[in-house]
Design a protein around this motif. Structure first.
Motif, PDB file in Angstrom:
ATOM      1  N   ASN A 106      70.359  55.624  64.532  1.00 39.46           N
ATOM      2  CA  ASN A 106      70.344  56.533  63.388  1.00 39.46           C
ATOM      3  C   ASN A 106      68.950  56.507  62.777  1.00 39.46           C
ATOM      4  OD1 ASN A 106      70.584  57.618  60.706  1.00 39.46           O
ATOM      5  ND2 ASN A 106      72.795  57.460  60.932  1.00 39.46           N
ATOM      6  N   PRO A 161      81.469  62.725  59.565  1.00 41.71           N
ATOM      7  CA  PRO A 161      80.708  61.536  59.960  1.00 41.71           C
ATOM      8  C   PRO A 161      79.978  61.690  61.286  1.00 41.71           C
ATOM      9  CG  PRO A 161      82.842  60.904  59.101  1.00 41.71           C
ATOM     10  CD  PRO A 161      82.866  62.394  59.234  1.00 41.71           C
ATOM     11  N   ARG A 162      79.009  60.803  61.497  1.00 37.15           N
ATOM     12  CA  ARG A 162      78.173  60.825  62.702  1.00 37.15           C
ATOM     13  C   ARG A 162      79.046  60.791  63.958  1.00 37.15           C
ATOM     14  NH1 ARG A 162      73.987  57.068  65.519  1.00 37.15           N
ATOM     15  NH2 ARG A 162      72.195  58.464  65.747  1.00 37.15           N
ATOM     16  N   ALA A 185      79.109  54.194  57.584  1.00 39.75           N
ATOM     17  CA  ALA A 185      79.346  54.828  56.280  1.00 39.75           C
ATOM     18  C   ALA A 185      80.825  54.822  55.895  1.00 39.75           C
ATOM     19  CB  ALA A 185      78.804  56.255  56.285  1.00 39.75           C
ATOM     20  N   LEU A 186      81.708  54.987  56.876  1.00 43.53           N
ATOM     21  CA  LEU A 186      83.145  54.997  56.581  1.00 43.53           C
ATOM     22  C   LEU A 186      83.679  53.572  56.523  1.00 43.53           C
ATOM     23  CD1 LEU A 186      84.642  57.910  58.716  1.00 43.53           C
ATOM     24  CD2 LEU A 186      84.494  57.780  56.234  1.00 43.53           C
ATOM     25  N   HIS A 221      84.035  63.828  68.268  1.00 42.15           N
ATOM     26  CA  HIS A 221      85.120  62.994  67.716  1.00 42.15           C
ATOM     27  C   HIS A 221      86.438  63.266  68.450  1.00 42.15           C
ATOM     28  CE1 HIS A 221      83.272  60.872  64.334  1.00 42.15           C
ATOM     29  NE2 HIS A 221      82.613  61.978  64.028  1.00 42.15           N
ATOM     30  N   ILE A 270      83.954  55.775  51.437  1.00 47.42           N
ATOM     31  CA  ILE A 270      82.621  55.949  52.003  1.00 47.42           C
ATOM     32  C   ILE A 270      81.671  55.009  51.281  1.00 47.42           C
ATOM     33  CG2 ILE A 270      80.742  57.587  52.414  1.00 47.42           C
ATOM     34  CD1 ILE A 270      82.880  59.814  52.286  1.00 47.42           C
ATOM     35  N   TRP A 280      74.869  60.781  58.160  1.00 43.00           N
ATOM     36  CA  TRP A 280      75.870  59.721  57.950  1.00 43.00           C
ATOM     37  C   TRP A 280      75.443  58.507  58.776  1.00 43.00           C
ATOM     38  CZ3 TRP A 280      81.131  60.078  55.882  1.00 43.00           C
ATOM     39  CH2 TRP A 280      81.399  61.310  55.250  1.00 43.00           C
ATOM     40  N   GLU A 281      75.244  57.371  58.119  1.00 40.66           N
ATOM     41  CA  GLU A 281      74.983  56.161  58.887  1.00 40.66           C
ATOM     42  C   GLU A 281      76.264  55.735  59.609  1.00 40.66           C
ATOM     43  OE1 GLU A 281      72.556  53.118  57.066  1.00 40.66           O
ATOM     44  OE2 GLU A 281      71.990  54.511  55.452  1.00 40.66           O
ATOM     45  N   ASP A 282      76.090  54.972  60.684  1.00 40.01           N
ATOM     46  CA  ASP A 282      77.224  54.636  61.544  1.00 40.01           C
ATOM     47  C   ASP A 282      78.320  53.861  60.823  1.00 40.01           C
ATOM     48  OD1 ASP A 282      76.425  55.817  64.035  1.00 40.01           O
ATOM     49  OD2 ASP A 282      74.909  54.256  64.225  1.00 40.01           O
ATOM     50  N   LYS A 285      75.213  55.382  51.994  1.00 41.17           N
ATOM     51  CA  LYS A 285      75.233  55.486  53.454  1.00 41.17           C
ATOM     52  C   LYS A 285      75.276  56.942  53.953  1.00 41.17           C
ATOM     53  CE  LYS A 285      75.502  51.034  54.572  1.00 41.17           C
ATOM     54  NZ  LYS A 285      74.553  50.369  55.499  1.00 41.17           N
ATOM     55  N   VAL A 286      75.343  57.890  53.030  1.00 39.82           N
ATOM     56  CA  VAL A 286      75.337  59.307  53.396  1.00 39.82           C
ATOM     57  C   VAL A 286      74.178  59.962  52.656  1.00 39.82           C
ATOM     58  CG1 VAL A 286      76.633  61.467  53.435  1.00 39.82           C
ATOM     59  CG2 VAL A 286      77.837  59.288  53.739  1.00 39.82           C
TER      60      VAL A 286
END
Length: 444
Positions: free
Chosen positions: A432, A199-200, A164-165, A110, A175, A160-162, A179-180
């Protein structure tokens, strides 16, 4: 095939204090006092990026008296002064926990905008006593542990799915529900509930690098790695390794282009061959033969100081590779080097002083480009882990004189392909898998 579609080689800069020659710190042009000065490594990183190199790499370990910074901290600082170059760190599996490592690499990915890479090692025997261990785990056990460790890290990154945020201020949802996911991993060595608490990563996973060349190491690389850093002294040895590992990929449903094999290449460069030889001789004169023989004695398992330096290497007293619990492939490489070239102890010490068993080269930039092209085109390498024997001058010479020649030959990029390490290496971003599994189950 036109030039624009021609296969391109990949180049990594292995940052290593004042250089990969063990006497580099004593050379008048080196600055060993700057090893802990982040501005020094930032300048090296910027030089490598100016040369459009794919990545830079920091080795690490958990024992000894190393005069260097912790890699996550250092690479985070390097990320702030670079834009495209990848940032690879060694992190061992034996003396870490999967959750910690997954979280740190996600953070680095990140911070850098998708440029992180993980060099996966199992750890050195000398580290055991720093982690409340009475002994280092056996070689095959360490690799079984490592396979499980890497699998858990992947599942944590996928927890975490892409998407999710969402940060939906109006709805008051940060969130997205569902998705998590907890991973609920139960294995032989680890039990991890998850999810990860970050997150991912932008790349999905950081690029997975592996440096072991033993049978266990090659199998782990074929199963999980995307880059291999390896060591070979001859073209034939590198070709054999390349063919062996690439042939294993199909067994894991992978294709040849999903794994980049990058042998170490440790150059001493001069505008003339005589100038390069003079620098090599200068570095060898600065080498502490006594210390080198002591290290070689530890590797051989017997005291070599009783022999004359100009005696042949006494291979009959060396440990066999089966007796070694760590760095098996490097041990075999050193035995083969001494045997195949009938080296004396002094000659072997000088050969290892340059890059600890990696391919050393002394000559002009044009000659260096010839070697790189030969290995690249003749099935020995997808690129090279560049290990200058003297920093900063060796890296500057490689960037300013070797890389332009490789570009002139159409072998190396003239611009970065993308902004992430995966894009520049030509590696796909992993989907994912955890999220896809849940969707498939719900659709079934």
């Amino acid at each position: 095939m036109n030039a624009s579609n021609q296969r391109k080689l990949h180049l990594n800069a292995f940052l290593f204090g004042s250089g990969h020659h063990e006497a580099s710190w004593r050379h008048p042009s080196s600055r060993p006092e700057l090893n802990l000065d982040i501005r020094y490594s930032q300048q090296l990183a910027q030089t490598a990026e100016r040369g459009l190199m794919d990545s830079l790499f920091l080795a690490d370990g958990y024992a000894g008296r190393a005069n260097k910074l912790e890699p996550f901290t250092q690479l985070s600082a390097l990320a702030m002064v670079t834009e495209r170059i990848g940032l690879i760190a060694t992190v061992g599996t034996t003396y870490n926990e999967p959750f910690h490592v997954a979280r740190k690499f996600a953070s680095l990915d990140h911070i850098s905008g998708g440029r992180a890479g993980w060099n996966i090692v199992t750890g050195a025997q000398s580290a055991a006593f720093n982690f409340s261990r009475e002994e280092h785990p056996e070689h095959s056990e360490r690799y079984e542990d490592a396979e499980e460790f890497v699998e858990i890290a992947k599942r944590l990154w996928d927890s975490w799915e892409d998407d999710a945020l969402v940060h939906d201020k109006q709805a008051g949802i940060q969130i997205a529900p569902g998705k998590v996911h907890e991973i609920d991993y139960q294995g032989r060595y680890y039990s991890v509930k998850g999810p990860l608490n970050i997150p991912r990563p932008p790349q999905g996973y950081p690029v997975l690098v592996q440096a072991g060349s033993s049978e266990s190491g090659k199998e782990l690389a074929a199963k999980a790695a995307e880059v291999i850093f390896t060591a070979h002294q001859t073209l034939a040895s590198a070709q054999s390794f390349y063919a062996d590992v690439k042939a294993r990929l199909a067994g894991y449903g992978r294709t040849h282009d999903q794994l980049k094999i990058m042998p170490g290449f440790s150059p001493i460069l001069g505008d003339t061959e005589a100038e390069a030889r003079e620098l090599e001789e200068e570095l060898n004169r600065l080498t502490s033969t006594e210390s080198a023989v002591k290290r070689l004695s530890e590797r051989f398992g017997t005291d070599l100081s009783a022999y004359w330096l100009d005696d042949p290497v006494p291979l009959h007293i060396a440990k066999s590779v089966e007796e070694v619990n760590g760095h098996k492939s490097r041990h075999q490489l050193i035995l083969d080097l001494a045997r195949n070239e009938s080296l004396t102890i002094r000659q072997l010490v000088h050969r290892l002083a340059g890059a600890r068993g990696h391919l050393t080269f002394t000559g002009t930039p044009l000659q260096a480009a010839d070697v790189i092209e030969q290995w690249f085109k003749q099935g020995a390498a997808d690129g090279f882990n560049v290990m200058p024997q003297l920093y900063p001058s060796g890296l500057e010479a490689f960037v300013d004189k070797v890389i332009p020649e490789l570009q002139n030959r159409g072998l190396f990029r003239t611009a970065y392909e993308g902004s992430t390490l995966r894009e520049n290496l030509g590696l796909a971003r992993p989907s994912n898998a955890y999220g896809e599994h849940l969707r498939s189950a719900s659709n079934g």
